[in-house]
Design an enzyme around this catalytic site. Structure first.
Site, PDB file in Angstrom:
ATOM      1  N   SER A  45       0.798  -0.773   0.258  1.00 37.87           N
ATOM      2  CA  SER A  45      -0.190  -0.063   0.342  1.00 37.87           C
ATOM      3  C   SER A  45       1.088   1.707   0.250  1.00 37.87           C
ATOM      4  O   SER A  45       0.008   2.431  -0.771  1.00 37.87           O
ATOM      5  CB  SER A  45      -0.913  -0.170   1.273  1.00 37.87           C
ATOM      6  OG  SER A  45      -2.028  -0.849   0.835  1.00 37.87           O
ATOM      7  N   TYR A 108     -12.954  -2.705  -2.770  1.00 39.18           N
ATOM      8  CA  TYR A 108     -13.882  -2.048  -2.696  1.00 39.18           C
ATOM      9  C   TYR A 108     -15.842  -3.225  -2.798  1.00 39.18           C
ATOM     10  O   TYR A 108     -16.147  -2.218  -1.820  1.00 39.18           O
ATOM     11  CB  TYR A 108     -14.227  -2.179  -4.787  1.00 39.18           C
ATOM     12  CG  TYR A 108     -15.294  -1.574  -5.197  1.00 39.18           C
ATOM     13  CD1 TYR A 108     -15.308   0.549  -5.146  1.00 39.18           C
ATOM     14  CD2 TYR A 108     -16.178  -1.833  -5.847  1.00 39.18           C
ATOM     15  CE1 TYR A 108     -16.907   1.286  -5.455  1.00 39.18           C
ATOM     16  CE2 TYR A 108     -17.505  -1.573  -6.193  1.00 39.18           C
ATOM     17  CZ  TYR A 108     -17.574   0.018  -6.205  1.00 39.18           C
ATOM     18  OH  TYR A 108     -18.570   0.689  -6.596  1.00 39.18           O
ATOM     19  N   TYR A 134      -1.680 -10.694   3.007  1.00 39.80           N
ATOM     20  CA  TYR A 134      -1.915  -9.269   3.197  1.00 39.80           C
ATOM     21  C   TYR A 134      -3.237  -9.280   3.605  1.00 39.80           C
ATOM     22  O   TYR A 134      -4.414  -9.218   2.820  1.00 39.80           O
ATOM     23  CB  TYR A 134      -1.450  -8.366   2.263  1.00 39.80           C
ATOM     24  CG  TYR A 134      -1.531  -7.012   1.876  1.00 39.80           C
ATOM     25  CD1 TYR A 134      -1.211  -6.224   3.762  1.00 39.80           C
ATOM     26  CD2 TYR A 134      -1.273  -6.157   1.334  1.00 39.80           C
ATOM     27  CE1 TYR A 134      -1.233  -5.451   4.147  1.00 39.80           C
ATOM     28  CE2 TYR A 134      -0.798  -4.846   1.370  1.00 39.80           C
ATOM     29  CZ  TYR A 134      -1.403  -4.235   3.231  1.00 39.80           C
ATOM     30  OH  TYR A 134      -1.422  -3.412   2.732  1.00 39.80           O
ATOM     31  N   LYS A 163       1.020 -10.530   6.342  1.00 40.56           N
ATOM     32  CA  LYS A 163       0.570  -9.623   7.172  1.00 40.56           C
ATOM     33  C   LYS A 163      -0.619  -9.135   7.503  1.00 40.56           C
ATOM     34  O   LYS A 163      -1.748  -8.843   6.644  1.00 40.56           O
ATOM     35  CB  LYS A 163       0.954  -8.137   5.809  1.00 40.56           C
ATOM     36  CG  LYS A 163       1.465  -6.956   6.377  1.00 40.56           C
ATOM     37  CD  LYS A 163       2.064  -6.337   5.654  1.00 40.56           C
ATOM     38  CE  LYS A 163       1.540  -4.725   6.062  1.00 40.56           C
ATOM     39  NZ  LYS A 163       1.897  -3.967   5.320  1.00 40.56           N
TER      40      LYS A 163
END
Length: 308
Positions: A45, A108, A134, A163
């Site tokens: 990110s 989304y 993730y 993560k």
């Protein structure tokens, strides 16, 4: 206790026109490696993957794999909105020499557990290398639960880590308790720096945190302190990191704030981010300067970088 590690989700340096600044990115990689960071996560990110085309993402994969050249582990963020694109980019990264890929689920829509599990089943079946899951519920609007993770691990040997970008350490602890009896080598990283020590003490592998772009030497020292079981020193560094974490409050998203801070720290990198992220304004820049002065004072007071 597992050996602690700290990985950096590396910022991506762009030219003003949005193209990759090749030399700027190489400088960042070299700085992190020389400071002692354990591995690089590219296009997480913090790396603005969401604003990059497939072609540009492949270009960055080529750049980092060739430049790092196995000096540290390289993990590539390859999560896309479809199974097909995720598999394509993941296998490209593995073929080019990346050590593993890190995959966030589609964002989304808020997905059901069944949809999430189906997605990662299809991806894991087709990807030719190691995968780190993730979980970032604030961005995807759904949680990759410990139960779904355990189901996936039982079917896919190439899913090797996780993560967990949640502020609540109890969520990460539940994941560790759920999977590690059956899969003791499964690596679990926290996504927030302040949870690093708690993560390791709970059986995790450490942290993947963006503030290490700015002070990699502090986080490398923290890893050494934990692995040396020097809890007094680890506690001193915790104070520095807790103060540094206030940078997240200066601006949202925090990526331009970190880029400005890196520039103020003396790194010769461009500050451009992909639209619609705005550069740090004058008020934010003053806040960054003040915070960094306080952090630098704590580093000096506690002899973090060069202990006596």
């Amino acid at each position: 206790m597992k050996k602690a590690k700290f990985l950096t989700p590396v910022i991506t340096v762009f030219n003003q026109d949005g193209t990759l600044d090749v030399k700027g990115n190489q400088k960042i990689y070299d700085n992190l490696i020389e400071a002692g960071i354990d591995g690089l996560v590219i296009m997480g990110s913090t790396g603005e993957f969401y604003a990059m085309s497939m072609e540009q993402r492949k270009e960055l994969i080529d750049l980092v794999v060739q430049h790092v050249n196995h000096r540290v582990k390289v993990y590539i963020g390859t999560g896309c909105m479809t199974v097909e694109e995720t598999v394509e980019l993941s296998n490209y990264a593995i073929d080019q020499g990346a050590d593993a890929v890190m995959i966030v689920s589609p964002y989304y829509f808020k997905l059901t557990n069944q949809s999430i599990e189906f997605y990662f089943d299809k991806v894991a079946e087709a990807v030719k290398g190691d995968i780190y899951l993730y979980n970032y519920p604030d961005r995807t609007q759904h949680d990759l639960s410990s139960e779904v993770t355990l189901n996936l691990l039982r079917r896919h040997k190439n899913i090797v880590g996780f993560k967990d970008t949640v502020s609540e350490m109890g969520h990460t602890r539940k994941l560790l308790q759920t999977v590690q009896k059956e899969f003791p080598d499964f690596e679990v990283f926290s996504g927030y720096e302040e949870n690093f020590v708690h993560n390791v003490l709970s059986g995790g592998s450490g942290c993947i945190g963006g503030l290490s772009n700015l002070y990699p030497e502090v986080f490398a020292a923290w890893v050494r302190a934990v692995n040396d079981k020097d809890l007094d020193r680890a506690a001193d560094i915790q104070k520095v990191v807790d103060k540094l974490s206030e940078i997240y409050e200066i601006g949202q998203p925090f990526i331009p704030i970190v880029k400005k801070a890196m520039k103020l720290k003396g790194m010769d990198v461009q500050e451009h981010s992909k639209a619609p992220l705005l550069p740090a304004d004058e008020k934010q820049t003053e806040s960054i300067k003040q915070l960094m002065n306080e952090v630098d004072g704590l580093i000096l007071e506690n002899s973090i970088i060069h202990p006596e």
